[in-house]
Design a protein around this motif. Structure first.
Motif, short mmCIF file in Angstrom:
data_model
loop_
_atom_site.label_atom_id
_atom_site.label_comp_id
_atom_site.label_asym_id
_atom_site.label_seq_id
_atom_site.Cartn_x
_atom_site.Cartn_y
_atom_site.Cartn_z
N VAL A 83 3.87 -24.69 22.22
CA VAL A 83 4.81 -24.49 23.32
C VAL A 83 4.69 -23.03 23.75
N THR A 91 3.80 -26.81 16.44
CA THR A 91 4.17 -27.90 15.55
C THR A 91 2.92 -28.62 15.08
N GLU A 140 0.57 -28.99 18.26
CA GLU A 140 1.12 -28.91 19.61
C GLU A 140 1.70 -27.52 19.76
N LEU A 190 1.26 -31.78 14.23
CA LEU A 190 1.47 -33.20 14.45
C LEU A 190 0.79 -34.05 13.39
N SER A 243 -7.56 -26.64 16.59
CA SER A 243 -6.69 -27.47 17.43
C SER A 243 -5.80 -26.57 18.30
N GLN A 266 -3.85 -31.66 13.60
CA GLN A 266 -3.59 -31.58 15.03
C GLN A 266 -2.30 -30.81 15.24
N THR A 282 3.75 -27.17 27.39
CA THR A 282 3.44 -27.70 26.06
C THR A 282 2.08 -28.35 26.14
N SER A 283 1.28 -28.12 25.13
CA SER A 283 -0.06 -28.70 25.09
C SER A 283 -0.38 -29.16 23.68
N THR A 284 -1.04 -30.30 23.61
CA THR A 284 -1.44 -30.85 22.33
C THR A 284 -2.94 -30.66 22.15
N ALA A 343 -5.63 -26.28 22.43
CA ALA A 343 -4.36 -26.45 23.15
C ALA A 343 -4.09 -25.25 24.05
#
Length: 151
Positions: free
Chosen positions: A64, A74, A62, A76, A123, A60, A46-48, A127
Motif C-alpha cells: 500500500v 502484507t 501486497e 499474502l 514480489s 507473495q 495498492t498493488s499485489t 508490486a
C-alpha cells in the motif's frame, strides 16, 4: 616454534582471512538484498506482487502506497508447515518493517530465511514497479488545460 603454536597461529590467520580481516561487529539478523523503487511523490494505491515460488514455498506480498511512500506491506502467501512455516512466521514482520523503513524493496534479508526474504523482496519489487508504471501512465494521460483553450 613448536607444532601446536604453529597450528594455532595458522588457524587464527585462516579465520582472519575468511572474515576479511575485519573484527566482528554486533550481530544482526540481516544481510543486504538489492532492489529499488521509482515511485513518484504522488504515487498512491495498492498493488499485489506475483507469487514467487521459492525452494520452501510460495511468497507473495501486497503493498500500500500513499503520497509516494510505502505505508503497509502484507504477506499474502508464505511457506507453511514445519520449520519453513515457523521461519516464515518469524521473518514476515521483520521483512515488513524493513520494507517500510527502506521505502523500497532494497530490504535486508532475515538470517535463516534467505529464500523467503528473496521471494518477499522480488514480489515487493514487482508490486512497486506496477504502481510506478500505473502512476506514470495516469500522469501522462492527464493533459493540462489552458484557460484560453476552446473546446
Amino acid at each position: 616454534m613448536n607444532r601446536p603454536a604453529l597450528a594455532t597461529a595458522g588457524t587464527v590467520l585462516g579465520v582472519l582471512l575468511l572474515l576479511g580481516g575485519k573484527a566482528a561487529t554486533s550481530p544482526t539478523p540481516f544481510a543486504l538484498v538489492q532492489g529499488s523503487s521509482s515511485l513518484s511523490a504522488t504515487a498512491a494505491g495498492t498493488s499485489t506482487g506475483p507469487v514467487i515460488n521459492t525452494r520452501y514455498g510460495p511468497v507473495q506480498v501486497e503493498v500500500v502506497v500513499a503520497g509516494g511512500r510505502i505505508t503497509d506491506v502484507t504477506a499474502l502467501q508464505l511457506p507453511t508447515g514445519g520449520q519453513s512455516g515457523q521461519i516464515a512466521d518469524y521473518s514476515s514482520p521483520l521483512l515488513r518493517r524493513e520494507a517500510i523503513a527502506a521505502q523500497s524493496a532494497g530490504i535486508h534479508s532475515v538470517s535463516g530465511a534467505t529464500y523467503t526474504s528473496q521471494g518477499y523482496a522480488s514480489s515487493l519489487q514487482s508490486a512497486l514497479d506496477q504502481l510506478a508504471a500505473s502512476s506514470q501512465t495516469q500522469a501522462s494521460s492527464v493533459a493540462p488545460t489552458s484557460a484560453g483553450a476552446k473546446a
